[in-house]
Design an enzyme around this catalytic site. Sequence first.
Site, short mmCIF file in Angstrom:
data_model
loop_
_atom_site.label_atom_id
_atom_site.label_comp_id
_atom_site.label_asym_id
_atom_site.label_seq_id
_atom_site.Cartn_x
_atom_site.Cartn_y
_atom_site.Cartn_z
N HIS A 1 -8.51 -1.65 0.66
CA HIS A 1 -7.52 -2.72 0.42
C HIS A 1 -8.32 -3.99 0.14
CE1 HIS A 1 -4.32 -0.68 3.04
NE2 HIS A 1 -5.42 -0.06 3.41
N GLN B 1 0.89 -11.26 -2.60
CA GLN B 1 -0.52 -10.90 -2.43
C GLN B 1 -1.16 -10.62 -3.78
OE1 GLN B 1 0.20 -7.50 0.23
NE2 GLN B 1 -0.86 -8.66 1.80
N HIS C 1 -5.56 -1.76 -4.49
CA HIS C 1 -6.04 -0.64 -3.68
C HIS C 1 -6.93 0.22 -4.54
CE1 HIS C 1 -2.43 -1.97 -1.52
NE2 HIS C 1 -3.24 -1.82 -0.50
N LYS D 1 -13.93 -3.73 8.16
CA LYS D 1 -13.56 -4.68 7.11
C LYS D 1 -14.54 -5.83 6.99
CE LYS D 1 -10.43 -7.22 10.17
NZ LYS D 1 -9.27 -8.11 10.21
N CYS E 1 0.80 -1.24 0.00
CA CYS E 1 0.00 0.00 0.00
C CYS E 1 0.83 1.28 0.00
CB CYS E 1 -1.05 0.00 1.10
SG CYS E 1 -0.75 -1.09 2.49
N ASP F 1 -3.03 -8.33 -4.61
CA ASP F 1 -3.37 -7.11 -3.91
C ASP F 1 -3.98 -6.08 -4.86
OD1 ASP F 1 -3.46 -5.60 -1.68
OD2 ASP F 1 -1.31 -5.18 -1.55
N ARG G 1 7.57 -10.85 5.48
CA ARG G 1 7.29 -10.59 6.89
C ARG G 1 7.95 -11.67 7.72
NH1 ARG G 1 0.80 -9.35 6.31
NH2 ARG G 1 1.02 -7.77 4.69
#
Lengths: 646, 646
Positions: free
Chosen positions: A519, A385, A389, A473, A338, A387, A367
């Site tokens: 997200h 991910q 946005h 969320k 992000c 991912d 991570r």
Amino acid sequence: MIKITFPDGSVREYEAGITGLDIAKSISNSLARDIVSVSVNGTNLDATRPIHTDATIKLHKFDDPEGKYAFWHSSAHLMAEALEALYPGVKFGIGPPIDNGFYYDVDLGEDRVLTDADLPDIEAKMSELAKQKNDYQRQEVSKQEALDYFSDKGDEYKLELINELEDGTISFYQQGNFVDLCRGPHIPNTGFIKALKLTSIAGAYWRGDENRKQLTRVYGITFPKKSMLDEYLEMLEQAKERDHRKLGRELELFMFSNRVGQGLPIWLPKGAALRERLENFLRSVQRKHGYQQVITPHIGQKELYVTSGHYAKYGKDSFQPINTPAEGEEFLLKPMNCPHHCEIYNSKPRSYKDLPIRMAEFGTVYRYEQSGELHGLTRVRGFTQDDAHIFCRPDQLKDEFIKVIDIILYIFKVLDFNDYTAQISLRDPGNKDKYIGTDENWEKAEAAIIEAAEEKGLHTTVETGEAAFYGPKLDFMVKDAIGRKWQLGTIQVDYNLPDRFELEYIGSDDHRHRPVMIHRAPFGSMERFVAVLIEHTGGKFPLWLTPDQVVVLPISEKYNDYAQKVLNYLNNCDIRTLIDGRNEKIGRKIRDNELLRIPYLLIVGENEQNEESVSVRRQGEGDKGTMKLKEFEQYLNKEIDKLLLY
Amino acid sequence: MIKITFPDGSVREYEAGITGLDIAKSISNSLARDIVSVSVNGTNLDATRPIHTDATIKLHKFDDPEGKYAFWHSSAHLMAEALEALYPGVKFGIGPPIDNGFYYDVDLGEDRVLTDADLPDIEAKMSELAKQKNDYQRQEVSKQEALDYFSDKGDEYKLELINELEDGTISFYQQGNFVDLCRGPHIPNTGFIKALKLTSIAGAYWRGDENRKQLTRVYGITFPKKSMLDEYLEMLEQAKERDHRKLGRELELFMFSNRVGQGLPIWLPKGAALRERLENFLRSVQRKHGYQQVITPHIGQKELYVTSGHYAKYGKDSFQPINTPAEGEEFLLKPMNCPHHCEIYNSKPRSYKDLPIRMAEFGTVYRYEQSGELHGLTRVRGFTQDDAHIFCRPDQLKDEFIKVIDIILYIFKVLDFNDYTAQISLRDPGNKDKYIGTDENWEKAEAAIIEAAEEKGLHTTVETGEAAFYGPKLDFMVKDAIGRKWQLGTIQVDYNLPDRFELEYIGSDDHRHRPVMIHRAPFGSMERFVAVLIEHTGGKFPLWLTPDQVVVLPISEKYNDYAQKVLNYLNNCDIRTLIDGRNEKIGRKIRDNELLRIPYLLIVGENEQNEESVSVRRQGEGDKGTMKLKEFEQYLNKEIDKLLLY
């Protein structure tokens, strides 16, 4: 008399001091036989605890999470009782319920070592004690009484725990001859436990501290019915067969290397191709929904994560900064995409007409996880991910949310996850300063999520206080083919990063406004999703996705040339085909290739060669008859089209 | 008399002491006018140096690299002479020839600062001195003489340089009134310099050491013909227009963010889509050639690079190790993919029948570069290699090498790089201990490369001593549309990593053998290639590759609906189409979209709407007439097919 309100809103009056169990009995005896605990005003308590004031209650059977909690917690006490009977002088650490069953950490003394061979005896003793139907009796005790009891008993672990408790909050539970320090709740008596199994033994440091003593952790699981244990053991057996780590190795999808590093998946050719097809599928779905792909680096300056707030929150527990040999710069492996996407948003002025901007990336993030936490592809140190946005105006939030739900449901459908639930996580309205953003924004965002979920007819649970600090969320859980639940997709609303990165757009009023961010990751990560997909399908992937779709098996080497002709034909039609040209009996070839989960096996010999046909077998299903090549191609493509036809 | 051998093998006899220039005159006066230096037995020397023994020679014109070296080196001396005339007391550091021209680092004293405004005067003085046709005269001097001369002159920089030289190896060159310490070679006289241009001024620390004095670096370029300077300046102008950093910004292909970090490219949607198409193109070419894609992590344990030898060689100058918050592990950002691929090779036993294994990855690697060295996409700190490693038997090496050349040439052809050269780099046979691997392997590998290049009819130069320490290699240079050369593809043979990772296969003799590795990257990296492609095409990408293929321009808002219909039709045909629906005059819309390099502009108004047609303009070419939609679709696809039809 007190007023008891039931989950359906109905109210009945009872004598003050009545218990949940008695309330159940007042409804029916058969109900009472199933009740293991009761929530009183939202707190899970013993079904035998007296209720003295008006209350809202929920009676819990084993099927409820609260019921399981009490049941397995009580089972841990039962195991402790059995251990004390068999091994006098044993000392006890902690013994909590877990997702599937319970454990107890015990100290058997210097000379005694517990092995799997000891488990049947402990199980037998537990069964014997269960049959005694001993009540779980609660007793509130003073701190001094508690200390005195465990001093006499000589259990330094319990003493350490008691010393950390506040006087007036301490309770014991006793069943049979066994007394434990415990907050509860527990089931009415040991007789509820009808089936049990101790599953494994492990070492565990006292209080998780590797400088302290290593205790013996005994794991077990129990059920109120024998058939439930049988089902569970059968599921475990199936889970073992479907374990993605095992299948990943057998099907050559991925590997780990100690030299590269633990928790860092390496995708082998078949796995990489499968992942590529999944990514292309997502790419194409997302393109149709107006997403734009971007590619950002796997590192970012520490400054970037100071800006985003991630450094303050996670910096100490993450992979540590990367220094440069000169110039004194500091970089971090990116833990999320992000902040990079915010920098792209900020790279030029945006107008209200440009929004929503939907920025997608298959972004690999890193991570740190402790090595003991790593597990196949589901708990790793590096993952990609799926991912994206979405930067939108506040008035676009609900619509964008609905569109994301649409994508996630479409993906679940195509990939055959038809059993899913969703959880809406809202902020705790009694604790607003835990969260950032204005009341107005929170209310709008929460309403947008709730309405979006309703409009899509989702089965949702609502959890208050479970929102992220930056916004509410929606998380999706899917149930796999053997009934296990996995968390997959997530959609999160974010007011934090737009603030921290000072994102802006010029509104139709010519003023600057702040966009909202969503997200979202339908799979969560490619690694996690592939793991779940392997365990869900047992390695029998959908035809469009599977690494090898067809294998040609010549019944003898004489037909290898014809097999090659079949292969060329199918490969030209973009059907992924192999030949098993080994000099083996056809029966052996069929068995070996069935194990590889290749969906179609084409057997070719004299007849097939003469007729330019193939004998078709479906993996796990058997013979489908003889088809001309063209016919087989159409047959296959029909199956693929059907799968993608939603 | 001495025997002089010419490059064509012919031999002539001359008096001992003859010069290269005289030899040229003996052939023709017009040849002699172009000769700027001469290689005698492989050493580049003044064309005026006497030759005393039998020798092999090559006469150099300006067009040869050796000629340019002498020409521009002499031009640096000419500039120094001019500076000394204009700024008495100026001191000189070093003044070498470079790729395009030369520079000289000078110390003008405390009070004088040179600016661009001073350059015309210096140029004028240089032209004046050039017209004097002063000879460059060589004089060998003793160390003491050299020290005395520059002590008298008071030039501490030259004194420092002389002190590091060995007595007996020192020479001066003089032209006109200017004397310089110099090894040579130089052109016969200043009259050869017919056109000159001083291009820029920069600061430069003496000997590159930031703790020492900052000198003034003056850059220039010269030519033997006025027309060559004009062409060069025109090329510079064009290069500025084509600068990929400028076009990358204008076409929104990529960006950099200071917060993310310098030298870390961020691919914006249009750039990411272009890169994706390039990757898919390579993927598909490679799949047809039997490559298998893999995906490996962007970090690896330090241990991995200790094994590969990279840590010892580059560790200190790279991004520093990444520590874990616990467990004391050390990781490195991966600087290359090969160690990971070796681990995949080693993940199971391999037989001679399994080889060759061709493992491909679009692997993003990170290498530290000093911020001063960074340049757009061509010099970055993170880049994605179009990497592959071929593990093969020694007897497969030549064939595999040929196949890689095939792929590279195919790719160059499709992408319109039709002017390329290749360089074969071999080991220095006089210095064998610089290299690893047996003589036999080296001879085989070098022969394989030379034969493979010959069989493919490549124009190659052979550079002895330029091999990597682990094996010989073949590098491709392409010439772009304005004549600049770029290094792209590389193919390298490697004996080192198979040894270090103990790679093995079981041969047909049932014994263990070591495979050979080929490293290859046709593009080098996606970043570098896209930069070169932008500069080569000036942002006018091939139709199949370009981000937006078509833009529809309604002549007024009245026709926006019809424009949308055209867009839907074309997008359904997978033709990437935009609409420019702004309320602007059509002329303005055409101009703006021409600047965006969108290949096709479709103008739609009353007539087009009535006839369901479009008025077609090709970017940079103009009107192509009116076509029905279907017709235009076919027209476009024909162009794309033609491009990919090799």
